[in-house]
Design a protein around this motif. Structure first.
Motif, mmCIF file in Angstrom:
data_model
loop_
_atom_site.group_PDB
_atom_site.id
_atom_site.type_symbol
_atom_site.label_atom_id
_atom_site.label_comp_id
_atom_site.label_asym_id
_atom_site.label_seq_id
_atom_site.Cartn_x
_atom_site.Cartn_y
_atom_site.Cartn_z
ATOM 1 N N LYS A 177 -13.353 8.023 -18.331
ATOM 2 C CA LYS A 177 -11.978 8.440 -18.620
ATOM 3 C C LYS A 177 -11.300 8.960 -17.358
ATOM 4 N N GLU A 178 -12.009 9.773 -16.573
ATOM 5 C CA GLU A 178 -11.453 10.300 -15.326
ATOM 6 C C GLU A 178 -11.158 9.184 -14.327
ATOM 7 N N LEU A 179 -12.060 8.204 -14.243
ATOM 8 C CA LEU A 179 -11.841 7.081 -13.327
ATOM 9 C C LEU A 179 -10.649 6.241 -13.787
ATOM 10 N N TRP A 180 -10.488 6.079 -15.107
ATOM 11 C CA TRP A 180 -9.351 5.327 -15.636
ATOM 12 C C TRP A 180 -8.037 6.035 -15.313
ATOM 13 N N ILE A 181 -8.016 7.350 -15.470
ATOM 14 C CA ILE A 181 -6.822 8.140 -15.139
ATOM 15 C C ILE A 181 -6.526 8.031 -13.648
ATOM 16 N N LEU A 182 -7.573 8.079 -12.829
ATOM 17 C CA LEU A 182 -7.404 7.928 -11.382
ATOM 18 C C LEU A 182 -6.857 6.543 -11.040
ATOM 19 N N LEU A 183 -7.350 5.524 -11.721
ATOM 20 C CA LEU A 183 -6.891 4.154 -11.489
ATOM 21 C C LEU A 183 -5.409 4.010 -11.809
ATOM 22 N N VAL A 184 -4.994 4.475 -12.970
ATOM 23 C CA VAL A 184 -3.584 4.383 -13.362
ATOM 24 C C VAL A 184 -2.720 5.281 -12.480
ATOM 25 N N GLY A 185 -3.206 6.479 -12.223
ATOM 26 C CA GLY A 185 -2.438 7.429 -11.418
ATOM 27 C C GLY A 185 -2.215 6.959 -9.993
ATOM 28 N N SER A 186 -3.264 6.440 -9.354
ATOM 29 C CA SER A 186 -3.131 6.020 -7.963
ATOM 30 C C SER A 186 -2.365 4.715 -7.804
ATOM 31 N N SER A 187 -2.441 3.848 -8.801
ATOM 32 C CA SER A 187 -1.761 2.554 -8.653
ATOM 33 C C SER A 187 -0.303 2.591 -9.093
ATOM 34 N N LEU A 188 0.004 3.322 -10.140
ATOM 35 C CA LEU A 188 1.365 3.296 -10.683
ATOM 36 C C LEU A 188 2.126 4.606 -10.498
ATOM 37 N N VAL A 189 1.538 5.705 -10.929
ATOM 38 C CA VAL A 189 2.255 6.982 -10.921
ATOM 39 C C VAL A 189 2.472 7.478 -9.500
ATOM 40 N N SER A 190 1.413 7.527 -8.708
ATOM 41 C CA SER A 190 1.502 7.990 -7.313
ATOM 42 C C SER A 190 1.402 6.791 -6.377
ATOM 43 N N ASN A 191 2.215 5.799 -6.618
ATOM 44 C CA ASN A 191 2.181 4.579 -5.820
ATOM 45 C C ASN A 191 2.313 4.909 -4.343
ATOM 46 N N VAL A 192 1.418 4.360 -3.558
ATOM 47 C CA VAL A 192 1.330 4.701 -2.135
ATOM 48 C C VAL A 192 2.617 4.388 -1.384
ATOM 49 N N VAL A 193 3.319 3.358 -1.764
ATOM 50 C CA VAL A 193 4.543 2.973 -1.066
ATOM 51 C C VAL A 193 5.764 3.659 -1.660
ATOM 52 N N LEU A 194 5.847 3.680 -2.975
ATOM 53 C CA LEU A 194 7.073 4.114 -3.630
ATOM 54 C C LEU A 194 7.153 5.616 -3.896
ATOM 55 N N SER A 195 6.039 6.326 -3.833
ATOM 56 C CA SER A 195 6.122 7.778 -4.021
ATOM 57 C C SER A 195 5.571 8.552 -2.828
ATOM 58 N N GLN A 196 4.629 7.960 -2.094
ATOM 59 C CA GLN A 196 4.075 8.640 -0.931
ATOM 60 C C GLN A 196 4.673 8.120 0.373
ATOM 61 N N PHE A 197 5.361 7.011 0.315
ATOM 62 C CA PHE A 197 6.036 6.394 1.455
ATOM 63 C C PHE A 197 5.080 6.073 2.600
ATOM 64 N N LEU A 198 3.893 5.612 2.262
ATOM 65 C CA LEU A 198 2.921 5.160 3.255
ATOM 66 C C LEU A 198 2.869 3.638 3.210
ATOM 67 N N GLY A 199 2.741 3.006 4.340
ATOM 68 C CA GLY A 199 2.643 1.553 4.394
ATOM 69 C C GLY A 199 3.975 0.841 4.276
ATOM 70 N N LEU A 200 5.045 1.475 4.703
ATOM 71 C CA LEU A 200 6.375 0.876 4.571
ATOM 72 C C LEU A 200 6.586 -0.328 5.495
ATOM 73 N N CYS A 201 5.958 -0.328 6.662
ATOM 74 C CA CYS A 201 6.174 -1.427 7.618
ATOM 75 C C CYS A 201 5.795 -2.784 7.014
ATOM 76 N N PRO A 202 4.553 -2.965 6.530
ATOM 77 C CA PRO A 202 4.255 -4.259 5.906
ATOM 78 C C PRO A 202 4.985 -4.453 4.587
ATOM 79 N N PHE A 203 5.273 -3.375 3.875
ATOM 80 C CA PHE A 203 5.986 -3.463 2.601
ATOM 81 C C PHE A 203 7.359 -4.093 2.800
ATOM 82 N N LEU A 204 8.067 -3.665 3.816
ATOM 83 C CA LEU A 204 9.398 -4.214 4.077
ATOM 84 C C LEU A 204 9.341 -5.513 4.881
ATOM 85 N N GLY A 205 8.359 -5.647 5.750
ATOM 86 C CA GLY A 205 8.304 -6.794 6.646
ATOM 87 C C GLY A 205 7.718 -8.059 6.054
ATOM 88 N N VAL A 206 6.778 -7.932 5.130
ATOM 89 C CA VAL A 206 6.076 -9.108 4.610
ATOM 90 C C VAL A 206 6.546 -9.464 3.204
#
Length: 194
Positions: free
Chosen positions: A5-34
């Motif tokens: 259950k904890e791993l499932w919450i981590l999976l959903v949380g890290s992929s959708l809720v705390s999206n690395v690009v859209l909420s943490q703003f990490l990885g913007l260069c390839p996100f915008l460039g590619v």
């Protein structure tokens, strides 16, 4: 059962809720460039997914069995950068040999995975959250999955808006940034899942 259950919450949380690009703003260069074509964006997402997942595992093993054991955790950033650089070189050689068309399409953005702050950010976040190796790999995979989802969605939207009548002031990068902002707002809606 509780750990699943904890791993499932981590999976959903890290992929959708705390999206690395859209909420943490990490990885913007390839996100915008590619993100001009869906095929290229999917290839970049897959490459980033492979690198982040493998880097999470290797960084977790090195952190646990070398850095902590010998009391040299202060070297974590340098070690993680070296691990990531080696993995990206491996991916680059693999793509050049197996998928030359994707290798050419990714162009300069493939070596930029080495400096993609999302990859390093995941390794450091895993360490700071004291995740075990398995939990760190799940977090890395979920984060990379979120990156892939975001870049493919943006590429699809960019392909559709390419032939639309966009006001001159918004043509090019302004409409892309506006779209990314609207995507970030839309992804806030996933916070209700947890």
């Amino acid at each position: 059962m509780e750990q699943v259950k904890e791993l499932w919450i981590l999976l959903v949380g890290s992929s959708l809720v705390s999206n690395v690009v859209l909420s943490q703003f990490l990885g913007l260069c390839p996100f915008l460039g590619v993100s001009k074509k869906v095929k290229t964006a999917a290839g970049m997402g897959a490459a980033v997914m492979f690198v982040i997942t493998l880097a999470s595992f290797v960084a977790g093993v090195i952190n646990r069995f070398v850095l902590i054991r010998f009391g040299i955790q202060y070297l974590d950033t340098i070690v993680f950068i070296l691990v990531i650089a080696a993995l990206v070189q491996f991916v680059e050689m693999f793509l050049r040999k197996v998928m030359p068309s994707l290798y050419e399409a990714l162009g300069v953005y493939l070596p930029l995975i080495t400096t993609n702050c999302a990859v390093l950010g995941v390794a450091i976040n895993n360490e700071q959250a004291n995740y075990g190796i398995m939990t760190g790999v799940v977090n890395g995979f979920a984060t990379a999955l979120g990156f892939m989802i975001a870049i493919v969605i943006l590429a699809g939207i960019r392909e559709k808006t390419e032939y639309n009548d966009v006001p001159e002031a918004f043509r090019g990068m302004p409409i892309v940034l506006l779209t990314a902002g609207l995507m970030a707002i839309a992804f806030v809606g996933f916070s209700g899942l947890l």
